[in-house]
Design a protein around this motif. Structure first.
Motif, short mmCIF file in Angstrom:
data_model
loop_
_atom_site.label_atom_id
_atom_site.label_comp_id
_atom_site.label_asym_id
_atom_site.label_seq_id
_atom_site.Cartn_x
_atom_site.Cartn_y
_atom_site.Cartn_z
N LYS A 108 0.86 -1.17 0.00
CA LYS A 108 0.00 0.00 0.00
C LYS A 108 0.90 1.23 0.00
O LYS A 108 1.92 1.25 0.68
N PHE A 109 0.51 2.23 -0.75
CA PHE A 109 1.31 3.43 -0.86
C PHE A 109 0.40 4.62 -1.10
O PHE A 109 -0.54 4.55 -1.89
N LYS A 110 0.65 5.71 -0.36
CA LYS A 110 -0.08 6.95 -0.60
C LYS A 110 0.93 8.03 -0.93
O LYS A 110 1.90 8.25 -0.19
N ASN A 111 0.66 8.69 -2.01
CA ASN A 111 1.57 9.69 -2.53
C ASN A 111 1.65 10.93 -1.62
O ASN A 111 0.65 11.35 -1.06
N LYS A 112 2.82 11.45 -1.44
CA LYS A 112 3.11 12.72 -0.75
C LYS A 112 2.85 12.72 0.75
O LYS A 112 2.87 13.76 1.38
N THR A 113 2.53 11.58 1.33
CA THR A 113 2.25 11.55 2.76
C THR A 113 3.29 10.75 3.54
O THR A 113 3.28 10.75 4.77
N GLY A 114 4.14 10.03 2.84
CA GLY A 114 5.13 9.21 3.51
C GLY A 114 4.58 7.87 3.99
O GLY A 114 5.25 7.14 4.72
N TYR A 115 3.35 7.54 3.58
CA TYR A 115 2.75 6.29 4.02
C TYR A 115 3.04 5.18 3.03
O TYR A 115 2.73 5.29 1.84
N LYS A 116 3.66 4.13 3.51
CA LYS A 116 3.79 2.92 2.71
C LYS A 116 3.81 1.73 3.64
O LYS A 116 4.31 1.81 4.77
N LYS A 117 3.20 0.67 3.21
CA LYS A 117 3.07 -0.52 4.03
C LYS A 117 3.27 -1.74 3.15
O LYS A 117 2.76 -1.80 2.03
N ARG A 118 3.99 -2.73 3.66
CA ARG A 118 4.22 -3.96 2.93
C ARG A 118 3.84 -5.12 3.82
O ARG A 118 4.23 -5.17 4.98
N GLN A 119 3.07 -6.05 3.28
CA GLN A 119 2.55 -7.15 4.06
C GLN A 119 2.55 -8.39 3.18
O GLN A 119 2.34 -8.31 1.98
N GLY A 120 2.77 -9.56 3.78
CA GLY A 120 2.75 -10.81 3.03
C GLY A 120 1.68 -11.75 3.58
O GLY A 120 1.22 -11.60 4.71
N HIS A 121 1.30 -12.72 2.75
CA HIS A 121 0.29 -13.68 3.17
C HIS A 121 0.53 -15.01 2.44
O HIS A 121 0.86 -15.03 1.26
N ARG A 122 0.38 -16.12 3.18
CA ARG A 122 0.41 -17.45 2.59
C ARG A 122 -0.82 -18.21 3.08
O ARG A 122 -1.03 -18.36 4.27
N GLN A 123 -1.63 -18.67 2.14
CA GLN A 123 -2.87 -19.35 2.47
C GLN A 123 -2.59 -20.80 2.88
O GLN A 123 -1.77 -21.48 2.27
N ASP A 124 -3.28 -21.26 3.93
CA ASP A 124 -3.20 -22.67 4.32
C ASP A 124 -4.10 -23.49 3.41
O ASP A 124 -5.29 -23.17 3.25
N LEU A 125 -3.55 -24.54 2.80
CA LEU A 125 -4.28 -25.35 1.84
C LEU A 125 -4.24 -26.82 2.24
O LEU A 125 -3.40 -27.25 3.02
N THR A 126 -5.16 -27.59 1.69
CA THR A 126 -5.21 -29.03 1.86
C THR A 126 -5.34 -29.66 0.49
O THR A 126 -6.19 -29.25 -0.31
N ARG A 127 -4.51 -30.64 0.21
CA ARG A 127 -4.58 -31.38 -1.06
C ARG A 127 -5.37 -32.66 -0.81
O ARG A 127 -5.04 -33.42 0.09
N VAL A 128 -6.43 -32.87 -1.59
CA VAL A 128 -7.27 -34.06 -1.44
C VAL A 128 -7.37 -34.81 -2.76
O VAL A 128 -7.28 -34.22 -3.83
N LYS A 129 -7.58 -36.13 -2.65
CA LYS A 129 -7.77 -36.99 -3.82
C LYS A 129 -9.18 -37.53 -3.76
O LYS A 129 -9.61 -38.08 -2.75
N ILE A 130 -9.92 -37.39 -4.86
CA ILE A 130 -11.30 -37.85 -4.93
C ILE A 130 -11.29 -39.37 -5.07
O ILE A 130 -10.68 -39.92 -6.00
N THR A 131 -11.99 -40.05 -4.14
CA THR A 131 -11.97 -41.50 -4.15
C THR A 131 -13.27 -42.10 -4.64
O THR A 131 -13.29 -43.26 -5.07
N GLY A 132 -14.37 -41.36 -4.61
CA GLY A 132 -15.62 -41.94 -5.07
C GLY A 132 -16.72 -40.91 -5.30
O GLY A 132 -16.80 -39.92 -4.58
N ILE A 133 -17.53 -41.17 -6.33
CA ILE A 133 -18.73 -40.37 -6.60
C ILE A 133 -19.87 -41.36 -6.75
O ILE A 133 -19.87 -42.19 -7.65
N LYS A 134 -20.83 -41.32 -5.82
CA LYS A 134 -21.96 -42.27 -5.85
C LYS A 134 -23.27 -41.53 -5.80
O LYS A 134 -23.44 -40.63 -5.07
#
Length: 102
Positions: free
Chosen positions: A76-102
């Motif tokens: 995030k950055f705002k011009n002429k005010t000296g404001y800047k912010k840097r932030q990171g994010h990593r999403q928690d995920l789950t990998r699944v395998k489909i075993t059946g459709i009934k």
């Protein structure tokens, strides 16, 4: 060809038996099975979207692993005010395998 559209983690995914997908983190241990609610079911030429019939459709998946997604940098950055912010994010995920459709 049998496949289903399931609701998973706020999104909808097209799944077939044997496919591996990534979802938002699911509270299940590795190796456990989970059920995913179907939104649409296609069995050859027949397409089911009726809620009563979809309640009978069961899509099961096995949790393969838990992982974290790629790092996203938020700046995030705002011009002429000296404001800047840097932030990171990593999403928690789950990998699944489909075993059946009934």
């Amino acid at each position: 060809m049998v496949y289903a559209i399931v609701r998973a983690g706020g999104r909808q995914e097209k799944v077939e038996v044997g496919s591996v997908i990534q979802l938002d983190r699911v509270q299940a241990a590795q190796g456990e099975t989970i059920d995913l609610p179907a939104v649409l079911f296609v069995d050859g030429e027949k397409v089911e979207s009726d809620a009563d019939k979809l309640a009978k459709v069961k899509v099961t998946a096995e949790v393969v692993s838990h992982l974290r997604g790629p790092k996203i940098v938020i700046q995030k950055f705002k011009n002429k005010t000296g404001y800047k912010k840097r932030q990171g994010h990593r999403q928690d995920l789950t990998r699944v395998k489909i075993t059946g459709i009934k």
